[in-house]
Design an enzyme around this catalytic site. Structure first.
Site, PDB file in Angstrom:
ATOM      1  N   THR A  47       0.837  -1.209   0.000  1.00 51.09           N
ATOM      2  CA  THR A  47       0.000   0.000   0.000  1.00 51.09           C
ATOM      3  C   THR A  47       0.868   1.254   0.000  1.00 51.09           C
ATOM      4  O   THR A  47       0.609   2.209  -0.728  1.00 51.09           O
ATOM      5  CB  THR A  47      -0.874   0.034   1.273  1.00 51.09           C
ATOM      6  OG1 THR A  47      -1.470  -1.243   1.456  1.00 51.09           O
ATOM      7  CG2 THR A  47      -1.945   1.094   1.177  1.00 51.09           C
ATOM      8  N   TYR A 111     -13.065  -5.236  -0.132  1.00 53.64           N
ATOM      9  CA  TYR A 111     -14.341  -4.882  -0.769  1.00 53.64           C
ATOM     10  C   TYR A 111     -15.360  -6.015  -0.805  1.00 53.64           C
ATOM     11  O   TYR A 111     -16.528  -5.819  -0.501  1.00 53.64           O
ATOM     12  CB  TYR A 111     -14.099  -4.325  -2.205  1.00 53.64           C
ATOM     13  CG  TYR A 111     -15.341  -3.724  -2.829  1.00 53.64           C
ATOM     14  CD1 TYR A 111     -15.840  -2.506  -2.383  1.00 53.64           C
ATOM     15  CD2 TYR A 111     -16.024  -4.383  -3.852  1.00 53.64           C
ATOM     16  CE1 TYR A 111     -16.985  -1.954  -2.947  1.00 53.64           C
ATOM     17  CE2 TYR A 111     -17.167  -3.841  -4.420  1.00 53.64           C
ATOM     18  CZ  TYR A 111     -17.654  -2.633  -3.962  1.00 53.64           C
ATOM     19  OH  TYR A 111     -18.779  -2.094  -4.508  1.00 53.64           O
ATOM     20  N   TYR A 137      -1.594 -10.793   5.332  1.00 54.26           N
ATOM     21  CA  TYR A 137      -1.643  -9.375   5.723  1.00 54.26           C
ATOM     22  C   TYR A 137      -3.059  -9.025   6.126  1.00 54.26           C
ATOM     23  O   TYR A 137      -3.964  -9.011   5.306  1.00 54.26           O
ATOM     24  CB  TYR A 137      -1.152  -8.517   4.551  1.00 54.26           C
ATOM     25  CG  TYR A 137      -1.125  -7.017   4.804  1.00 54.26           C
ATOM     26  CD1 TYR A 137      -1.219  -6.478   6.093  1.00 54.26           C
ATOM     27  CD2 TYR A 137      -0.980  -6.142   3.737  1.00 54.26           C
ATOM     28  CE1 TYR A 137      -1.190  -5.104   6.297  1.00 54.26           C
ATOM     29  CE2 TYR A 137      -0.940  -4.754   3.939  1.00 54.26           C
ATOM     30  CZ  TYR A 137      -1.051  -4.249   5.220  1.00 54.26           C
ATOM     31  OH  TYR A 137      -1.020  -2.890   5.417  1.00 54.26           O
ATOM     32  N   ARG A 142      -8.401  -1.134   5.998  1.00 56.50           N
ATOM     33  CA  ARG A 142      -8.366  -0.938   4.550  1.00 56.50           C
ATOM     34  C   ARG A 142      -9.254  -1.923   3.795  1.00 56.50           C
ATOM     35  O   ARG A 142      -9.760  -1.619   2.726  1.00 56.50           O
ATOM     36  CB  ARG A 142      -6.932  -1.088   4.019  1.00 56.50           C
ATOM     37  CG  ARG A 142      -6.066   0.103   4.305  1.00 56.50           C
ATOM     38  CD  ARG A 142      -4.741   0.015   3.575  1.00 56.50           C
ATOM     39  NE  ARG A 142      -3.927   1.189   3.863  1.00 56.50           N
ATOM     40  CZ  ARG A 142      -3.995   2.330   3.187  1.00 56.50           C
ATOM     41  NH1 ARG A 142      -4.846   2.463   2.186  1.00 56.50           N
ATOM     42  NH2 ARG A 142      -3.215   3.340   3.515  1.00 56.50           N
ATOM     43  N   LYS A 166       1.358 -10.346   8.857  1.00 57.79           N
ATOM     44  CA  LYS A 166       1.517  -8.930   9.186  1.00 57.79           C
ATOM     45  C   LYS A 166       0.190  -8.500   9.787  1.00 57.79           C
ATOM     46  O   LYS A 166      -0.828  -8.440   9.103  1.00 57.79           O
ATOM     47  CB  LYS A 166       1.845  -8.123   7.925  1.00 57.79           C
ATOM     48  CG  LYS A 166       1.960  -6.617   8.181  1.00 57.79           C
ATOM     49  CD  LYS A 166       2.174  -5.828   6.889  1.00 57.79           C
ATOM     50  CE  LYS A 166       2.191  -4.332   7.186  1.00 57.79           C
ATOM     51  NZ  LYS A 166       2.273  -3.511   5.947  1.00 57.79           N
ATOM     52  N   ILE A 208       6.722  -4.713   9.757  1.00 56.74           N
ATOM     53  CA  ILE A 208       6.837  -4.178   8.400  1.00 56.74           C
ATOM     54  C   ILE A 208       6.404  -2.725   8.530  1.00 56.74           C
ATOM     55  O   ILE A 208       5.244  -2.431   8.773  1.00 56.74           O
ATOM     56  CB  ILE A 208       6.004  -4.971   7.382  1.00 56.74           C
ATOM     57  CG1 ILE A 208       6.599  -6.379   7.231  1.00 56.74           C
ATOM     58  CG2 ILE A 208       5.963  -4.248   6.029  1.00 56.74           C
ATOM     59  CD1 ILE A 208       5.786  -7.327   6.365  1.00 56.74           C
TER      60      ILE A 208
END
Length: 294
Positions: A47, A111, A137, A142, A166, A208
């Site tokens: 990202t 989404y 992740y 998000r 992550k 990260i």
């Protein structure tokens, strides 16, 4: 346990010129800056790298450039995720440079809002397609979906090449549940700069990081002190950067970190829409915080 994704990974930004093209010279300098200041591995096309607004050719160009500049000095992790499982799998199968990388980072499908079973099946297909280790992740802020502790542990136990997560849920109870019940060879990695210190104290293996783009040495020192159980030293370093981290994401990511890199004369402060630079007011605030850290 020593893991190839222990310590400080950096989610590297993509620098642009004013016209929107990629600034490869600044990218070279940034990669060298990270490695020379003690980071442990680089994460490319996440990202923070504005991967969502790069086309396939540009992504390949950035990856190839970083592979060349890195010259096998540190492990490389490539972001390969999406919300169309078959397309992600196709991308994994067709990736051209597995000899040069150490793993892939795959974000939860955004989404679509799949069920936990849908998430499990999505990552099962990714695991079966990937010739290199896979880092899950989880970033519900998000994606609008949370990979639960149960699903994470199920994937960690069922697939040997799913080696880490992550975790950027910010849910410390969930993170503790994973750390408490995970297999020995599975790593929990902080996806949240502000929570990295407490997460390492609880058993995470590193981070990260976004802030490490600008402060690789300072943040790596904090991470290493925490991993070495030098808690007081780590705490001091944590609070030295805490306020700047608190203000890093106020107007979006990578807007904050690019502003700081611009303040430090490492890049021009350019973006691709829909991302825009931080406001003048916030830029001035970051400038003040950067001078305090220095």
């Amino acid at each position: 346990m020593s893991h190839q994704f222990t310590g400080t990974g950096v989610a590297i930004i993509t620098p642009f010129f004013t016209n929107g093209s990629i600034d490869f010279n600044s990218l070279t300098n940034l990669v060298d800056f990270q490695i020379n200041n003690g980071i442990n591995y680089l994460v490319v096309m996440g990202t923070t790298g504005e991967a969502a607004t790069l086309n396939k050719d540009e992504k390949k160009a950035v990856i190839d450039h970083i592979i060349k500049i890195n010259n096998k000095r540190v492990p490389l992790v490539i972001g390969m995720g999406g919300n169309n499982t078959y397309e992600v799998v196709e991308g994994i199968k067709n990736f051209h440079a597995y000899k040069e990388i150490s793993g892939i980072l795959s974000v939860a499908p955004y989404y679509n809002k799949p069920s936990q079973e849908g998430l499990y099946q999505h990552y099962k297909m990714i695991s079966e397609a990937s010739p290199v280790p896979v880092i899950l992740y989880n970033v519900p802020g998000r994606t609008s979906i949370n990979i639960s502790a149960e699903t994470t542990l199920r994937l960690a136990n069922d697939f040997k090449n799913i080696v880490a997560i992550k975790e950027a849920s910010g849910n410390m109870e969930q993170i503790m549940a994973i750390i408490n019940n995970k297999p020995n060879d599975f790593a929990v990695i902080s996806g949240d700069d502000a929570l990295t210190f407490p997460m390492i104290c609880l058993g995470a293996e590193g981070v990260i990081s976004v802030i490490a783009n600008a402060f690789p040495k300072e943040f790596s020192n904090m991470v290493n002190a925490a991993l070495d159980n030098k808690i007081e030293d780590a705490k001091t370093l944590h609070f030295k950067l805490f306020e700047i981290i608190q203000n890093l994401f106020t107007e979006g990511n990578p807007a904050g970190i690019k502003a700081i890199l611009n303040i430090n004369n490492l890049i021009e402060n350019n973006f691709r829409l829909p991302m825009t630079p931080v406001s003048d007011k916030h830029y001035a605030k970051l400038e003040k915080l950067v001078s305090q850290v220095k």
